[in-house]
Design an enzyme around this catalytic site. Structure first.
Site, mmCIF file in Angstrom:
data_model
loop_
_atom_site.group_PDB
_atom_site.id
_atom_site.type_symbol
_atom_site.label_atom_id
_atom_site.label_comp_id
_atom_site.label_asym_id
_atom_site.label_seq_id
_atom_site.Cartn_x
_atom_site.Cartn_y
_atom_site.Cartn_z
ATOM 1 N N ASP A 78 0.696 -1.152 0.033
ATOM 2 C CA ASP A 78 0.136 -0.007 0.029
ATOM 3 C C ASP A 78 0.973 1.448 0.061
ATOM 4 O O ASP A 78 0.434 2.313 -0.515
ATOM 5 C CB ASP A 78 -0.671 -0.032 1.190
ATOM 6 C CG ASP A 78 -2.165 -0.801 1.101
ATOM 7 O OD1 ASP A 78 -2.033 -1.522 0.044
ATOM 8 O OD2 ASP A 78 -3.304 -0.523 1.638
ATOM 9 N N CYS A 119 0.670 -8.353 4.765
ATOM 10 C CA CYS A 119 0.467 -6.732 4.603
ATOM 11 C C CYS A 119 -0.937 -6.626 4.036
ATOM 12 O O CYS A 119 -1.425 -7.328 3.362
ATOM 13 C CB CYS A 119 1.568 -6.080 3.859
ATOM 14 S SG CYS A 119 2.801 -6.030 4.617
ATOM 15 N N ASP A 120 -1.588 -5.844 4.639
ATOM 16 C CA ASP A 120 -2.862 -5.086 4.327
ATOM 17 C C ASP A 120 -3.926 -6.241 3.814
ATOM 18 O O ASP A 120 -4.804 -6.795 4.571
ATOM 19 C CB ASP A 120 -2.680 -4.039 3.367
ATOM 20 C CG ASP A 120 -1.765 -2.875 4.033
ATOM 21 O OD1 ASP A 120 -1.961 -2.663 5.275
ATOM 22 O OD2 ASP A 120 -1.282 -2.274 3.386
ATOM 23 N N LYS A 121 -3.890 -6.493 2.434
ATOM 24 C CA LYS A 121 -5.130 -7.064 1.981
ATOM 25 C C LYS A 121 -5.024 -8.402 2.060
ATOM 26 O O LYS A 121 -5.899 -9.155 1.841
ATOM 27 C CB LYS A 121 -5.462 -6.759 0.671
ATOM 28 C CG LYS A 121 -5.461 -5.086 0.395
ATOM 29 C CD LYS A 121 -6.378 -4.397 1.349
ATOM 30 C CE LYS A 121 -6.385 -2.897 1.485
ATOM 31 N NZ LYS A 121 -4.995 -2.657 1.955
ATOM 32 N N CYS A 191 4.713 -2.415 8.262
ATOM 33 C CA CYS A 191 5.337 -1.048 9.068
ATOM 34 C C CYS A 191 4.915 -0.961 10.274
ATOM 35 O O CYS A 191 3.906 -1.547 10.740
ATOM 36 C CB CYS A 191 4.754 0.001 8.169
ATOM 37 S SG CYS A 191 5.335 0.032 6.346
ATOM 38 N N GLU A 442 -6.781 4.973 -0.337
ATOM 39 C CA GLU A 442 -6.451 5.443 0.929
ATOM 40 C C GLU A 442 -6.193 6.877 0.789
ATOM 41 O O GLU A 442 -5.459 7.133 -0.068
ATOM 42 C CB GLU A 442 -5.348 4.384 1.437
ATOM 43 C CG GLU A 442 -5.685 3.228 2.126
ATOM 44 C CD GLU A 442 -4.590 2.486 2.716
ATOM 45 O OE1 GLU A 442 -5.260 1.689 3.523
ATOM 46 O OE2 GLU A 442 -3.568 2.772 2.573
ATOM 47 N N SER A 468 -5.434 4.970 5.351
ATOM 48 C CA SER A 468 -4.470 4.126 5.807
ATOM 49 C C SER A 468 -4.278 3.947 7.581
ATOM 50 O O SER A 468 -4.774 5.325 7.998
ATOM 51 C CB SER A 468 -2.989 4.620 5.353
ATOM 52 O OG SER A 468 -1.983 3.857 6.091
#
Length: 557
Positions: A78, A119-121, A191, A442, A468
């Site tokens: 992202d 990460c994320d998705k 992160c 985002e 985000s």
């Protein structure tokens, strides 16, 4: 065994010949086939270590009597996708990941799965797949990045984006920005703040789908490799006991996840992902219930960007289980639920004490008596909108100001960096929702620019897009219905007074019913921004943010 369909009997001789081509032995084919879904790639910092995690999982599976077989899942970073057309492709990968994993698992008759996301998705996408396929499944992520250090202070990716805003405001030199650039992301891993990736990995523990430490053990720690081996071994126990995702991800498990979300102060993206995962598990999780849970769930953590602690600090303090133990002191969790450990939540969290009251506030001394996320409603968001309340400055919990209206993210950033946004303004960015974006981008660039220019405690930002987990301030997203389908956010005009009251969960703009009716009569729907490829199909099928932006096949009118 499910894999008997491809390994046993005369009819399966052709199948076995193909397994032979893979180098698998007769002995391996007599054992359960365990699919390991690897999100490893060389473009996402949180995924660059997943090859080592996967090898550890394979070893664990083999030690416990299974045959591990790896297949891939895609992943988007992202941060790298932020602020350009790439961000249109971030959220939409959640469904690609779920669909492709379902296809691979079903086509090859795996007996069980170990999901290796980070990460994320990837985390929500693979949780969605797990619920669909519903064979024994366990998660082990790649782990969070260590915090960077600049001038002796811990820093993270959000500091980097805000440094760019500070440079635009003339508050930071190019050399200083370069120092941040070289230091804020010092290791592999997701992160280091409580952003979306870490939020979802922590919530995987909360749901009962990941072992203790899955959300918090840093990526560079050898403990993460040991965790992966244990996950590989544990999947064989889950297979033997036939404990499946839908046994674990019950309605009560999702209510637990929401409570832990509130206590941790997770990313607002969790309000998109939890309903979507629940939908796949056959559970109706209406985001409206979030305020009910928030009203009784104290916020115990202020991790970056809400505060100055990081994932490594949460891990040292006892991790997610220590937070759960604090909540259990007031009976705020359902603790009799089965988990991927083969034990109940009550058994899992026993003895998991809070080792650092500065990182995890004791439940008797929370940051606030209410949770970290709030769902807002009003004439600007008739269905709902979402804000990370724990990251909002106290003076912005109630705010009233003129609307500064932009029909895309780029125009808003240009105005912010050009000094055209002043204290008191309410920036409205619309036509960036699931359909309108498409892909619900985002808005980390505009929120970071606002914060970097010193306006974080005096300017609000409202969007039908999303934020985000690195965003902070009065950042209100997921406005539903979105502008592209004629939601009231499409009818806001420059200078309209917007009233934000996060304490009372309301979001309104000052306009009479007659004027609103006139504006609606004059509103003209916009043509889709993208008419070919995957995004065009996504636009046609995606629902609104308040429903988790799930996909539905359009019905004939």
């Amino acid at each position: 065994m499910k894999s008997d369909a491809v390994t046993k009997g005369m009819q399966q001789a052709p199948h076995r010949s193909l397994f032979n081509a893979l180098g698998l032995t007769k002995e391996e084919l007599e054992k359960p086939l365990i699919g390991i879904v690897s999100s490893y790639n060389e473009i996402v910092p949180g995924h660059m270590n997943l090859d080592k995690i996967v090898e550890a999982v394979k070893l664990g599976v083999a030690m416990a009597g299974g045959t591990p077989i790896v297949f891939p899942a895609i992943a988007v970073c992202d941060g790298i996708a932020m602020g350009h057309i790439g961000m249109k492709y971030s959220l939409v990968t959640r469904d690609l990941i779920a669909d492709s994993t379902e296809a691979m698992a079903m086509a090859h008759s795996f007996d069980a799965l170990v999901m290796v996301p980070n990460c994320d998705k990837n985390v929500p996408g693979l949780l969605m797949a797990a619920a669909r396929v519903n064979i024994p499944t366990i998660f082990v992520s790649g782990g969070p990045m260590l915090a960077g250090r600049v001038h002796g202070e811990k820093r993270s990716l959000s500091s980097m984006f805000e440094a760019v805003g500070a440079h635009a405001a003339g508050k930071m030199s190019e050399e200083e920005v370069t120092e941040f650039e070289n230091k804020v992301c010092p290791t592999c891993g997701s992160c280091s703040g409580m952003y979306t990736a870490n939020s979802m990995n922590c919530l995987t523990e909360a749901l009962g789908m990941g072992l203790r430490g899955n959300g918090t053990i840093p990526a560079v720690y050898s403990e993460r490799i040991r965790l992966a081996k244990h996950a590989g071994m544990k999947i064989m126990e889950l297979l033997e006991k036939n404990i499946r995702p839908r046994d674990i991800m019950s309605e009560k498990a999702f209510l637990n996840a929401l409570a832990i979300d509130m206590a941790l102060g997770c990313s607002t993206n969790s309000m998109l992902h939890l309903p979507a995962i629940a939908h796949e598990a056959g559970v109706d999780l209406n985001v409206d219930i979030a305020n009910e849970i928030s009203a009784k769930t104290p916020n115990l953590c202020h991790l970056a960007p809400a505060g100055h602690t990081y994932m490594e600090d949460l891990n040292e303090a006892g991790g997610v289980y220590a937070v759960m133990n604090e909540l259990d002191k007031k009976g705020l969790l359902y603790t009799d639920l089965i988990t991927c450990t083969g034990k109940t939540i009550k058994e899992n969290i026993e003895g998991c004490v809070n080792k650092d009251p500065d990182t995890i506030r004791p439940i008797e001394n929370p940051y606030s008596q209410t949770g970290g996320i709030a769902v807002l409603k009003g004439n600007l968001a008739p269905d709902s909108a979402v804000v990370k309340r724990s990251a909002v400055a106290p003076e912005m919990m109630v705010h009233e100001g003129p609307a500064r209206v932009f029909d895309c993210e780029e125009d808003a950033i240009e105005a912010i960096k050009g000094g055209k946004i002043v204290a008191g303004d309410v920036v409205v960015i619309r036509y960036e929702g699931p359909k309108g974006g498409p892909g619900m981008r985002e808005m980390l660039n505009p929120t970071s620019a606002i914060a970097g220019m010193g306006l974080g405690s005096s300017v609000a930002l409202i969007t039908d897009g999303r934020f985000s987990g690195a965003s902070r301030g009065a950042s209100i997203g997921h406005v539903s219905p979105e502008a592209a389908v004629g939601g009231n956010i499409a009818l806001v005009e420059e200078g309209d007074i917007i009233k934000i009251d996060i304490t009372n969960n309301s979001l309104n703009f000052v306009v009479s019913d007659e004027e609103l009716k006139r504006r609606r009569a004059n509103w003209i729907p916009r043509e889709p921004k993208i008419t070919t490829g995957y995004l065009a199909r996504y636009t046609a099928m995606v629902t609104s943010g308040n429903r988790g932006a799930i996909l539905e096949v359009p019905r004939a009118k």
